[in-house]
Structure formats: structure tokens, C-alpha cells
Design a protein around this motif. Structure first.
Motif, PDB file in Angstrom:
ATOM      1  N   THR A   1       0.826  -1.158  -0.133  1.00 29.35           N
ATOM      2  CA  THR A   1       0.076   0.097  -0.118  1.00 29.35           C
ATOM      3  C   THR A   1       0.925   1.428   0.121  1.00 29.35           C
ATOM      4  O   THR A   1       1.952   0.980   0.403  1.00 29.35           O
ATOM      5  N   TYR A   2       0.216   2.446  -0.471  1.00 27.11           N
ATOM      6  CA  TYR A   2       0.951   3.606  -0.169  1.00 27.11           C
ATOM      7  C   TYR A   2       0.045   4.777  -0.169  1.00 27.11           C
ATOM      8  O   TYR A   2      -1.147   4.511   0.266  1.00 27.11           O
ATOM      9  N   ASN A   3       0.576   6.045   0.180  1.00 26.50           N
ATOM     10  CA  ASN A   3      -0.201   7.069   0.314  1.00 26.50           C
ATOM     11  C   ASN A   3      -0.188   8.056  -0.887  1.00 26.50           C
ATOM     12  O   ASN A   3      -1.016   9.166  -0.716  1.00 26.50           O
ATOM     13  N   GLY A   4       0.336   7.781  -1.971  1.00 23.25           N
ATOM     14  CA  GLY A   4       0.005   8.754  -3.229  1.00 23.25           C
ATOM     15  C   GLY A   4       1.287   9.219  -3.891  1.00 23.25           C
ATOM     16  O   GLY A   4       2.114   8.613  -3.816  1.00 23.25           O
ATOM     17  N   LEU A   5       0.812  10.181  -4.498  1.00 31.79           N
ATOM     18  CA  LEU A   5       1.834  10.510  -5.802  1.00 31.79           C
ATOM     19  C   LEU A   5       3.344  10.847  -5.425  1.00 31.79           C
ATOM     20  O   LEU A   5       4.338  10.477  -5.776  1.00 31.79           O
ATOM     21  N   ALA A   6       3.194  11.515  -4.001  1.00 31.35           N
ATOM     22  CA  ALA A   6       4.585  12.019  -3.533  1.00 31.35           C
ATOM     23  C   ALA A   6       5.520  10.559  -3.071  1.00 31.35           C
ATOM     24  O   ALA A   6       6.764  10.653  -3.259  1.00 31.35           O
ATOM     25  N   ASP A   7       4.910   9.300  -2.798  1.00 27.44           N
ATOM     26  CA  ASP A   7       5.663   8.246  -2.674  1.00 27.44           C
ATOM     27  C   ASP A   7       6.292   7.873  -3.973  1.00 27.44           C
ATOM     28  O   ASP A   7       7.456   7.222  -3.918  1.00 27.44           O
ATOM     29  N   ILE A   8       5.502   7.845  -4.978  1.00 27.59           N
ATOM     30  CA  ILE A   8       5.950   7.596  -6.309  1.00 27.59           C
ATOM     31  C   ILE A   8       7.187   8.569  -6.644  1.00 27.59           C
ATOM     32  O   ILE A   8       8.356   8.040  -6.994  1.00 27.59           O
ATOM     33  N   ARG A   9       7.215   9.686  -6.588  1.00 29.27           N
ATOM     34  CA  ARG A   9       8.141  10.636  -6.648  1.00 29.27           C
ATOM     35  C   ARG A   9       9.273  10.626  -5.827  1.00 29.27           C
ATOM     36  O   ARG A   9      10.644  10.462  -6.540  1.00 29.27           O
ATOM     37  N   LEU A  10       9.188  10.384  -4.860  1.00 29.95           N
ATOM     38  CA  LEU A  10      10.428   9.969  -3.824  1.00 29.95           C
ATOM     39  C   LEU A  10      11.177   8.886  -4.152  1.00 29.95           C
ATOM     40  O   LEU A  10      12.511   8.789  -4.522  1.00 29.95           O
ATOM     41  N   ARG A  11      10.423   7.763  -4.613  1.00 27.47           N
ATOM     42  CA  ARG A  11      11.197   6.364  -5.013  1.00 27.47           C
ATOM     43  C   ARG A  11      11.930   6.534  -6.421  1.00 27.47           C
ATOM     44  O   ARG A  11      13.086   6.135  -6.570  1.00 27.47           O
ATOM     45  N   VAL A  12      11.137   7.078  -7.441  1.00 30.30           N
ATOM     46  CA  VAL A  12      11.875   7.353  -8.562  1.00 30.30           C
ATOM     47  C   VAL A  12      12.987   8.095  -8.549  1.00 30.30           C
ATOM     48  O   VAL A  12      14.110   8.119  -8.950  1.00 30.30           O
TER      49      VAL A  12
END
Length: 354
Positions: free
Chosen positions: A66-77
Motif C-alpha cells: 500500500t502507499y499514500n499517493g503521488l509523493a511516494d512515487i516521486r520519492l522512490r523514482v
């Protein structure tokens, strides 16, 4: 609209932080795939009706997070710590992620689209299911004389009562222009002008004396309507349909509703990119889409889910993407919102607080 506010299916911060600390794990064996969504009943249905059956069919191991939103994708990438292969996200969030160069384009030589509804196979995202921002009301208040379009929602003389409207602009400027009589095909053309945007904002401002509350989440809109705090509201269909099915004196119309998508994306740097494309192709098939829509009140993107009879006519009446319902709606333009949301939201918040 973000899923974060719509369903409140949040992953824990501790879990997200722990996962972010992991290095990028290379999984080139073609047998393991990590897929991420919002948790709760929605992800449970995704898993049981779509993901796990598809994984079994393809003979792969599936890891779900699970995740919390776009910010999680941004941080990982941006940190090079991508361990996710596929992420479930709203189409608007997907458009913003694409604009930030966070996504791998969908490989449409692998993902077949001939049976998918038009406009829901974008360069960087693939539609997973559809929902609507619709007009909902208490049927015990309005009876046979119920509102049927956004002009009715604004008509406080013919349809008196307490209203509710969203506390964010996304998907909520369009109803104002439709209420003004702007043709559906011209809504985004009008909103692209300063005069058109101002017209939408002023139209909503004119209704403020009759708006009892600006709702902040799907749970709020449903509860306010169920408890009789309000008589009618803009509402996400996925929140209202369960109330109707439960026998609550509530109804909605898909006429002039704003049709939007939940999408799947592949983050840039996904460890199993090729497998992700094969998996997206599999879960786009009608059998999985129908199974999900028969369990959850969200519409299938694959048109065969309806035409094959996998979704009954009775069930289709409650789903936003059924042929009959989709014909009366305006599809939300995620590209317009990607370009204009910041400006629109500033004006919207100024209107609410004025």
C-alpha cells in the motif's frame, strides 16, 4: 480528485518509510511482480477479483503493498529506490506523474486495447476502473420530483434544500458550466479562458448560501446524505451506490456526471517492467474487469464486460461505465487539470473562504 481523500484507504506511514529505505531490488527472473494500491476494501477486491487470478494465470508471484499517493512515487523514482512495478492511482495523479517524468510509457505492443473504452489507454497510464462525480439526493425529500441535472442542483426555488459540494476544485468546475447551459463538448474550451474559469467560480459562489458544507472526502459526502444533514450533493458514485443497495432513501443520476478513471502506471525504473506490461494486458481482460465491477461499484473499462453478459443488465444500471450511463456523461480531461489545477484551485479556495 485523489484516491487519498476519496476512500481514505491509507497505508501506514511507518510501513511506507520502511519500504523507502530498501534498495532497488533487481527482479529480472520474470516471475515476481510488486503491485501497489490504497489498501482497504478497494485493494482487497482488486487483489481477490483481479490481481491474484491474473497472477495465477500467468504463473507469477505477486507482492502487494500500500502507499499514500503521488509523493511516494516521486520519492522512490527520484531517489533511485524503485521496488514497485505497478501502481494504482487516479488518472489525474497519473497525468501529473507523467508530467514529472516519473513513469514508463505503457507498451501497447503488449497491452491490447481494441476492447477498451476510448480515452482510457493513455501514453503513460492504463484505465483500471471508472467512477463518476454525480448528483445524489435523498429520495424521501424529493420523491418523484427529484433533480436530474446540474441546472436542477442550482435551482433552489424548484428544488429547495441543503446542498453539499466538494472543498476542492477537481471535477467540480465542470458541473457549474453545465448548469449554465454550456454544452458538454465546450466545457474545457470555456474553462481554458479566463472568462470561462471565472464564470464557473462565480456560479459556485452564487450557491454558497445554500451549501451547508463543503465535503472533504467520500466518507463525508455519504455520511452527510445518509444522516440527513444535507438533501442533495455532488458525490462519487462509488460512495453512494452502496447506500442505495442497502435500501437507504437515496438516489443519484449519471446524467451530466463527470466520468473519471482509476489507472495503473509503471514507475520509471520498475524492476520487472516487461512483466508489468504482460500483467497489465492480462488484467485488462473482460473477465477480471467484470468480476471487480460485480463486487465493487466501479465501472469496467473493457466494453466486453458488458456486451458479453458478464455484468447483468440490473448491475449495469448502477455502474458509471455501462453503455447507457456513459452516454450521458462528460469525461474528465486529466490533461486540462494537469495544466490548470494550481490556478483553478487558488481561485476555488478564495471563493470558499470569501
Amino acid at each position: 480528485m485523489t484516491r487519498f481523500s476519496r476512500r481514505q484507504f491509507l497505508a501506514t506511514t511507518a510501513t511506507a518509510s520502511a519500504v523507502l529505505a530498501l534498495p532497488n531490488i533487481a527482479r529480472a527472473d520474470g516471475k515476481t511482480l510488486t503491485i501497489v494500491s490504497w489498501g482497504g476494501a478497494y485493494q482487497k477486491a482488486q487483489s481477490e477479483e483481479v490481481w491474484q487470478p491474473a497472477a495465477k494465470k500467468l504463473g507469477i508471484e505477486l507482492i502487494e503493498e500500500t502507499y499514500n499517493g503521488l509523493a511516494d512515487i516521486r520519492l522512490r523514482v527520484r531517489s533511485g529506490a524503485v521496488s514497485w512495478d505497478i501502481v494504482s492511482i487516479g488518472a489525474g495523479g497519473a497525468a501529473r506523474a507523467a508530467a514529472e517524468d516519473l513513469l514508463t510509457p505503457i507498451d501497447y505492443s503488449v497491452v491490447q486495447t481494441e476492447n477498451l473504452m476510448p480515452d482510457y489507454a493513455s501514453k503513460n497510464w492504463l484505465g483500471g476502473d471508472l467512477y463518476s462525480t454525480a448528483l445524489a439526493w435523498r429520495s424521501d425529500v424529493y420523491g418523484d420530483n427529484a433533480p436530474q441535472n446540474w441546472a436542477d442542483f442550482w435551482d433552489v426555488e424548484k428544488f429547495p434544500g441543503k446542498r453539499a459540494y466538494r472543498n476542492q476544485s477537481l471535477g467540480h468546475l465542470e458541473p457549474a458550466l453545465l448548469a449554465e447551459g454550456v454544452a458538454a463538448e465546450d466545457v474545457y474550451k470555456e474553462l481554458s479562458t479566463d472568462a470561462g474559469l471565472k464564470e464557473a467560480i462565480n456560479k459556485i459562489a452564487s450557491l454558497k448560501p445554500h451549501i451547508a458544507t463543503f465535503w472533504a472526502s467520500g466518507a463525508h459526502q455519504a455520511q452527510y446524505l445518509k444522516d440527513g444533514v444535507i438533501d442533495m450533493t455532488s458525490a462519487w458514485s462509488g460512495q453512494i451506490i452502496p447506500l442505495i443497495e442497502a435500501g437507504q432513501p437515496i438516489d443519484l443520476t449519471f446524467n451530466q456526471a463527470i466520468l473519471d478513471a482509476d489507472a495503473y502506471v509503471v514507475p520509471k525504473g520498475a524492476p520487472s517492467e516487461k512483466l508489468a506490461m504482460a500483467f497489465l494486458n492480462e488484467i485488462s481482460k473482460a473477465e477480471y474487469q467484470a468480476a471487480f465491477s460485480n463486487r465493487m461499484p466501479y465501472g469496467a473499462v473493457n466494453e466486453l464486460a458488458y456486451t458479453s453478459g458478464a455484468i447483468s443488465e440490473e448491475r449495469a444500471k448502477l455502474l458509471p461505465s455501462s453503455p447507457k450511463n456513459v452516454a450521458t456523461q462528460l469525461s474528465l480531461n486529466s490533461e486540462w487539470w494537469k495544466e490548470n489545477q494550481t490556478r483553478a484551485e487558488k481561485l476555488y479556495q478564495e471563493m470558499i473562504t470569501a
